[in-house]
Scaffold this motif. Structure first.
Motif, short mmCIF file in Angstrom:
data_model
loop_
_atom_site.label_atom_id
_atom_site.label_comp_id
_atom_site.label_asym_id
_atom_site.label_seq_id
_atom_site.Cartn_x
_atom_site.Cartn_y
_atom_site.Cartn_z
N VAL A 11 1.19 -1.45 -0.34
CA VAL A 11 0.01 -0.14 -0.42
C VAL A 11 0.87 1.52 0.30
CG1 VAL A 11 -1.27 1.22 1.34
CG2 VAL A 11 -1.47 -1.27 0.96
N LEU A 12 0.78 2.24 -0.98
CA LEU A 12 1.14 3.69 -0.41
C LEU A 12 0.20 4.56 0.25
CD1 LEU A 12 2.54 3.21 -4.75
CD2 LEU A 12 3.96 3.07 -2.75
N ASP A 57 7.09 11.31 -7.16
CA ASP A 57 5.45 10.90 -7.48
C ASP A 57 4.67 9.52 -7.48
OD1 ASP A 57 6.19 9.37 -9.99
OD2 ASP A 57 6.73 11.69 -10.83
N ILE A 58 3.35 9.52 -8.10
CA ILE A 58 3.26 7.92 -8.04
C ILE A 58 3.46 7.30 -8.89
CG2 ILE A 58 1.41 8.63 -9.00
CD1 ILE A 58 0.70 5.88 -6.00
N THR A 59 4.32 7.55 -10.19
CA THR A 59 4.93 6.76 -10.77
C THR A 59 5.92 5.91 -10.75
OG1 THR A 59 3.39 8.36 -12.84
CG2 THR A 59 5.66 6.65 -12.77
N ALA A 60 7.29 7.20 -9.46
CA ALA A 60 7.72 6.36 -9.70
C ALA A 60 8.18 5.21 -8.53
CB ALA A 60 9.48 7.69 -8.90
N ALA A 61 6.81 5.68 -7.23
CA ALA A 61 6.55 5.24 -6.29
C ALA A 61 6.08 3.48 -7.15
CB ALA A 61 4.90 5.57 -5.69
N ALA A 67 3.67 -2.06 -5.71
CA ALA A 67 1.90 -1.77 -5.48
C ALA A 67 1.03 -1.49 -5.52
CB ALA A 67 2.03 -0.52 -4.14
N ARG A 68 0.10 -1.73 -5.45
CA ARG A 68 -1.26 -2.19 -6.44
C ARG A 68 -2.38 -1.34 -6.19
NH1 ARG A 68 2.25 -1.85 -9.58
NH2 ARG A 68 2.65 -3.43 -11.36
#
Length: 289
Positions: A11-12, A57-61, A67-68
């Protein structure tokens, strides 16, 4: 549909460096949720928060962690941008907790979620949980207990009361989903019916509804159409709600015969659900089997 969740689900937290993000990430981790990182409120403000990596950013994360699932601890005005970025990055389950997301933004999030085939839970939700395994949001630990009851609710606070009383009676939840109280949202009650019907861990469902909108009526129609064998127990808040006055949640608004306590209770009862006047009576019925 709700993707499969377990203790291993990565989870992010979007907005991890903010006050709410820090506080609730710590509580989720203490419960056992596998938080693997997050994004900052302001770009470039930190590289780490409480031992968790902060990504630009979320793309890098997503690329770094795999994580999905994600939870957006963003203000109402920032929720659309966070959601659209998450969908584009490959997130398949997004929880947005902010209440009062602008209606046009919520409509856009819904369109983007459907186009991407993503599950969006929110807005104005305390989150969801598989008790004993993971929680994504701020459901109180004292109300979470592993068990056989699928719990879905518009109201966070009222569902806490149901969960707490269930736990006190030795009853638990297989899956708990707060669908949220905003008028425009992602996952709705009717979307959860096939999830609970197909879940072998779930023997019964509890629906915690409230006046306003047509979500309970939609669920009643779905229940009638499926003729599922699992029992449904329901309680509807707002019996004394005044017409034309929003009762707490933005979506809890009645007008004429639309969205009233009487209409929701009648439709649910006709579909085969057992409706109760209060939480105590509902939990007692659950305890009696």
């Amino acid at each position: 549909m709700i993707p499969s969740l377990s203790a291993g689900t990565k989870v992010l937290v979007l907005g991890l460096t903010g006050r709410m993000g820090r506080a609730h990430a710590a509580r989720m981790r203490a419960y056992g949720t596998n938080i693997v990182g997050g994004t900052a409120i302001r770009v470039g403000t930190a590289e780490e928060q409480d031992g968790l990596p902060i990504f630009p950013d979320i793309t890098a994360a997503v690329a770094a962690t795999g994580a999905r699932a994600a939870i957006a601890m963003t203000p109402p005005g920032g929720t659309r941008a966070a959601a659209e970025s998450a969908f584009a990055a490959g997130i398949s389950l997004l929880v947005t907790v902010a209440e009062g997301v602008p209606v046009h933004d919520a409509l856009a999030i819904g369109r983007a979620a459907r186009a991407a085939g993503v599950t969006w839970v929110g807005s104005s939700t305390p989150g969801l949980a598989v008790p004993g395994a993971t929680k994504i949001g701020f459901l109180p630990d004292v109300a979470l207990r592993p068990g056989e009851i699928g719990l879905m609710s518009k109201s966070g606070t009222l569902s806490y009361e149901v969960g707490y009383r269930m736990a006190a009676r030795g009853l638990g939840q297989s899956l708990w989903v707060g669908v949220g109280g905003d008028p425009v949202k992602g996952t709705r009650f009717a979307d959860l019916l096939p999830v609970f019907q197909a879940d072998p861990r779930t023997r019964a469902m509890v629906l915690v509804g409230e006046v306003g909108g047509a979500e309970e009526e939609e669920f009643a129609d779905a229940l009638t159409a499926t003729r599922g064998a699992k029992p449904v127990l329901a309680v509807i808040a707002g019996r004394e709600a005044k017409e034309g006055v929003s009762m707490g949640h933005a979506g809890a608004l009645t007008w004429g015969e639309f969205g009233t306590y009487a209409s929701k209770r009648a439709r649910l009862t006709a579909a085969g659900a057992r409706c109760f006047d209060n939480v105590e009576a509902l939990v007692e019925a659950l305890a009696q089997g």
